[in-house]
Motif scaffolding. Sequence first.
Motif, PDB file in Angstrom:
ATOM      1  N   ARG A   1      63.523  47.963  33.237  1.00 53.91           N
ATOM      2  CA  ARG A   1      62.542  47.055  33.841  1.00 53.91           C
ATOM      3  C   ARG A   1      61.333  47.886  34.253  1.00 53.91           C
ATOM      4  NH1 ARG A   1      64.408  42.327  36.932  1.00 53.91           N
ATOM      5  NH2 ARG A   1      63.238  43.297  38.614  1.00 53.91           N
ATOM      6  N   ILE A   2      60.164  47.389  33.913  1.00 55.01           N
ATOM      7  CA  ILE A   2      58.920  48.119  34.176  1.00 55.01           C
ATOM      8  C   ILE A   2      58.168  47.386  35.280  1.00 55.01           C
ATOM      9  CG2 ILE A   2      56.719  48.821  33.157  1.00 55.01           C
ATOM     10  CD1 ILE A   2      58.669  48.614  30.461  1.00 55.01           C
ATOM     11  N   SER A   3      57.706  48.162  36.256  1.00 57.52           N
ATOM     12  CA  SER A   3      56.963  47.615  37.394  1.00 57.52           C
ATOM     13  C   SER A   3      55.728  48.455  37.644  1.00 57.52           C
ATOM     14  CB  SER A   3      57.821  47.649  38.661  1.00 57.52           C
ATOM     15  OG  SER A   3      59.012  46.937  38.506  1.00 57.52           O
ATOM     16  N   LEU A   4      54.773  47.857  38.341  1.00 55.95           N
ATOM     17  CA  LEU A   4      53.620  48.630  38.786  1.00 55.95           C
ATOM     18  C   LEU A   4      54.048  49.571  39.901  1.00 55.95           C
ATOM     19  CD1 LEU A   4      50.765  45.969  39.026  1.00 55.95           C
ATOM     20  CD2 LEU A   4      51.066  47.734  37.292  1.00 55.95           C
ATOM     21  N   SER A   5      53.530  50.777  39.870  1.00 55.07           N
ATOM     22  CA  SER A   5      53.790  51.742  40.941  1.00 55.07           C
ATOM     23  C   SER A   5      52.934  51.386  42.155  1.00 55.07           C
ATOM     24  CB  SER A   5      53.454  53.157  40.471  1.00 55.07           C
ATOM     25  OG  SER A   5      52.056  53.273  40.309  1.00 55.07           O
ATOM     26  N   ALA A   6      53.247  51.991  43.277  1.00 56.83           N
ATOM     27  CA  ALA A   6      52.436  51.791  44.482  1.00 56.83           C
ATOM     28  C   ALA A   6      50.998  52.243  44.227  1.00 56.83           C
ATOM     29  CB  ALA A   6      53.053  52.546  45.651  1.00 56.83           C
ATOM     30  N   LYS A   7      50.852  53.315  43.469  1.00 59.14           N
ATOM     31  CA  LYS A   7      49.518  53.828  43.131  1.00 59.14           C
ATOM     32  C   LYS A   7      48.707  52.775  42.379  1.00 59.14           C
ATOM     33  CE  LYS A   7      47.415  57.498  40.288  1.00 59.14           C
ATOM     34  NZ  LYS A   7      47.716  58.689  39.459  1.00 59.14           N
ATOM     35  N   ALA A   8      49.336  52.128  41.389  1.00 53.85           N
ATOM     36  CA  ALA A   8      48.640  51.103  40.604  1.00 53.85           C
ATOM     37  C   ALA A   8      48.318  49.889  41.466  1.00 53.85           C
ATOM     38  CB  ALA A   8      49.480  50.690  39.406  1.00 53.85           C
ATOM     39  N   LYS A   9      49.273  49.465  42.281  1.00 51.95           N
ATOM     40  CA  LYS A   9      49.049  48.293  43.140  1.00 51.95           C
ATOM     41  C   LYS A   9      47.867  48.536  44.082  1.00 51.95           C
ATOM     42  CE  LYS A   9      53.813  46.711  43.064  1.00 51.95           C
ATOM     43  NZ  LYS A   9      55.049  46.551  43.849  1.00 51.95           N
ATOM     44  N   ALA A  10      47.749  49.760  44.551  1.00 57.31           N
ATOM     45  CA  ALA A  10      46.657  50.090  45.472  1.00 57.31           C
ATOM     46  C   ALA A  10      45.297  50.065  44.776  1.00 57.31           C
ATOM     47  CB  ALA A  10      46.899  51.470  46.097  1.00 57.31           C
ATOM     48  N   ARG A  11      45.273  50.228  43.476  1.00 52.61           N
ATOM     49  CA  ARG A  11      44.014  50.294  42.734  1.00 52.61           C
ATOM     50  C   ARG A  11      43.608  48.978  42.071  1.00 52.61           C
ATOM     51  NH1 ARG A  11      44.322  56.013  39.473  1.00 52.61           N
ATOM     52  NH2 ARG A  11      44.107  57.357  41.282  1.00 52.61           N
ATOM     53  N   VAL A  12      44.485  47.997  42.053  1.00 55.01           N
ATOM     54  CA  VAL A  12      44.205  46.750  41.340  1.00 55.01           C
ATOM     55  C   VAL A  12      42.958  46.066  41.900  1.00 55.01           C
ATOM     56  CG1 VAL A  12      45.062  44.408  40.901  1.00 55.01           C
ATOM     57  CG2 VAL A  12      46.548  46.368  40.506  1.00 55.01           C
ATOM     58  N   HIS A  13      42.855  45.954  43.196  1.00 55.89           N
ATOM     59  CA  HIS A  13      41.705  45.271  43.794  1.00 55.89           C
ATOM     60  C   HIS A  13      40.402  45.966  43.403  1.00 55.89           C
ATOM     61  CE1 HIS A  13      39.397  42.865  46.581  1.00 55.89           C
ATOM     62  NE2 HIS A  13      38.891  43.972  47.098  1.00 55.89           N
ATOM     63  N   GLN A  14      40.377  47.284  43.500  1.00 60.65           N
ATOM     64  CA  GLN A  14      39.177  48.044  43.149  1.00 60.65           C
ATOM     65  C   GLN A  14      38.828  47.854  41.673  1.00 60.65           C
ATOM     66  OE1 GLN A  14      39.592  52.288  43.572  1.00 60.65           O
ATOM     67  NE2 GLN A  14      37.481  52.688  43.013  1.00 60.65           N
ATOM     68  N   ALA A  15      39.830  47.866  40.809  1.00 56.19           N
ATOM     69  CA  ALA A  15      39.579  47.682  39.376  1.00 56.19           C
ATOM     70  C   ALA A  15      39.008  46.298  39.097  1.00 56.19           C
ATOM     71  CB  ALA A  15      40.871  47.896  38.593  1.00 56.19           C
ATOM     72  N   ARG A  16      39.535  45.284  39.765  1.00 58.72           N
ATOM     73  CA  ARG A  16      39.012  43.929  39.582  1.00 58.72           C
ATOM     74  C   ARG A  16      37.558  43.831  40.039  1.00 58.72           C
ATOM     75  NH1 ARG A  16      42.634  40.712  37.589  1.00 58.72           N
ATOM     76  NH2 ARG A  16      44.834  40.818  38.150  1.00 58.72           N
ATOM     77  N   GLU A  17      37.258  44.475  41.140  1.00 62.44           N
ATOM     78  CA  GLU A  17      35.874  44.481  41.622  1.00 62.44           C
ATOM     79  C   GLU A  17      34.947  45.145  40.600  1.00 62.44           C
ATOM     80  OE1 GLU A  17      35.597  46.266  45.472  1.00 62.44           O
ATOM     81  OE2 GLU A  17      36.380  44.486  46.487  1.00 62.44           O
ATOM     82  N   GLN A  18      35.386  46.270  40.041  1.00 59.48           N
ATOM     83  CA  GLN A  18      34.562  46.973  39.056  1.00 59.48           C
ATOM     84  C   GLN A  18      34.381  46.136  37.798  1.00 59.48           C
ATOM     85  OE1 GLN A  18      36.744  50.676  38.845  1.00 59.48           O
ATOM     86  NE2 GLN A  18      35.331  51.677  40.269  1.00 59.48           N
ATOM     87  N   LEU A  19      35.432  45.452  37.356  1.00 61.67           N
ATOM     88  CA  LEU A  19      35.306  44.579  36.188  1.00 61.67           C
ATOM     89  C   LEU A  19      34.333  43.440  36.470  1.00 61.67           C
ATOM     90  CD1 LEU A  19      38.995  44.370  34.947  1.00 61.67           C
ATOM     91  CD2 LEU A  19      37.062  45.442  33.784  1.00 61.67           C
ATOM     92  N   GLY A  20      34.391  42.911  37.670  1.00 57.21           N
ATOM     93  CA  GLY A  20      33.455  41.861  38.056  1.00 57.21           C
ATOM     94  C   GLY A  20      32.023  42.343  38.026  1.00 57.21           C
ATOM     95  N   GLU A  21      31.799  43.573  38.493  1.00 55.36           N
ATOM     96  CA  GLU A  21      30.457  44.149  38.473  1.00 55.36           C
ATOM     97  C   GLU A  21      29.947  44.317  37.043  1.00 55.36           C
ATOM     98  OE1 GLU A  21      30.678  47.775  40.748  1.00 55.36           O
ATOM     99  OE2 GLU A  21      31.210  46.690  42.585  1.00 55.36           O
ATOM    100  N   VAL A  22      30.819  44.754  36.152  1.00 55.05           N
ATOM    101  CA  VAL A  22      30.433  44.909  34.749  1.00 55.05           C
ATOM    102  C   VAL A  22      30.123  43.549  34.134  1.00 55.05           C
ATOM    103  CG1 VAL A  22      31.252  45.593  32.461  1.00 55.05           C
ATOM    104  CG2 VAL A  22      31.658  47.086  34.419  1.00 55.05           C
ATOM    105  N   ALA A  23      30.947  42.549  34.442  1.00 53.66           N
ATOM    106  CA  ALA A  23      30.691  41.201  33.918  1.00 53.66           C
ATOM    107  C   ALA A  23      29.369  40.666  34.448  1.00 53.66           C
ATOM    108  CB  ALA A  23      31.839  40.271  34.300  1.00 53.66           C
ATOM    109  N   ASP A  24      29.090  40.913  35.728  1.00 56.58           N
ATOM    110  CA  ASP A  24      27.813  40.474  36.296  1.00 56.58           C
ATOM    111  C   ASP A  24      26.641  41.168  35.607  1.00 56.58           C
ATOM    112  OD1 ASP A  24      29.112  38.793  38.053  1.00 56.58           O
ATOM    113  OD2 ASP A  24      28.956  40.165  39.773  1.00 56.58           O
ATOM    114  N   GLN A  25      26.798  42.456  35.341  1.00 59.90           N
ATOM    115  CA  GLN A  25      25.733  43.204  34.675  1.00 59.90           C
ATOM    116  C   GLN A  25      25.524  42.674  33.254  1.00 59.90           C
ATOM    117  OE1 GLN A  25      26.504  47.410  34.331  1.00 59.90           O
ATOM    118  NE2 GLN A  25      24.548  47.821  33.366  1.00 59.90           N
ATOM    119  N   ALA A  26      26.631  42.424  32.561  1.00 60.58           N
ATOM    120  CA  ALA A  26      26.538  41.966  31.174  1.00 60.58           C
ATOM    121  C   ALA A  26      25.908  40.583  31.056  1.00 60.58           C
ATOM    122  CB  ALA A  26      27.930  41.953  30.539  1.00 60.58           C
TER     123      ALA A  26
END
Length: 112
Positions: free
Chosen positions: A58-83
Amino acid sequence: MAYLPVVGELEEHGALLQKQLAELARVEQPTMAALLTRMERDGLITREPHPGDKRAMRISLSAKAKARVHQAREQLGEVADQATAGFSERERATLIALLRRVVSNLDPTAED
């Protein structure tokens, strides 16, 4: 970028098997195996034995990944806004609808 579909599916569904992830991400098993190996190396996933099948993991997100998800979503949103800078909300909605149609045309199993 290659990690995003896996992170998204694990965030949405919780722990999954490699086969399930490959199906959800629409990639072949060997491709998913290589991707998961890299993600494990980078500390983004954990693997644990499946309780009902000793051969499966069974594969799960690590604590490290879970901690970064919000930041990654924000960055993707910024790129989408720029595009789409200068687009109206209607134009953005049209673009998304058209891109979904392109995906659907290329992959008949894609969700509308």
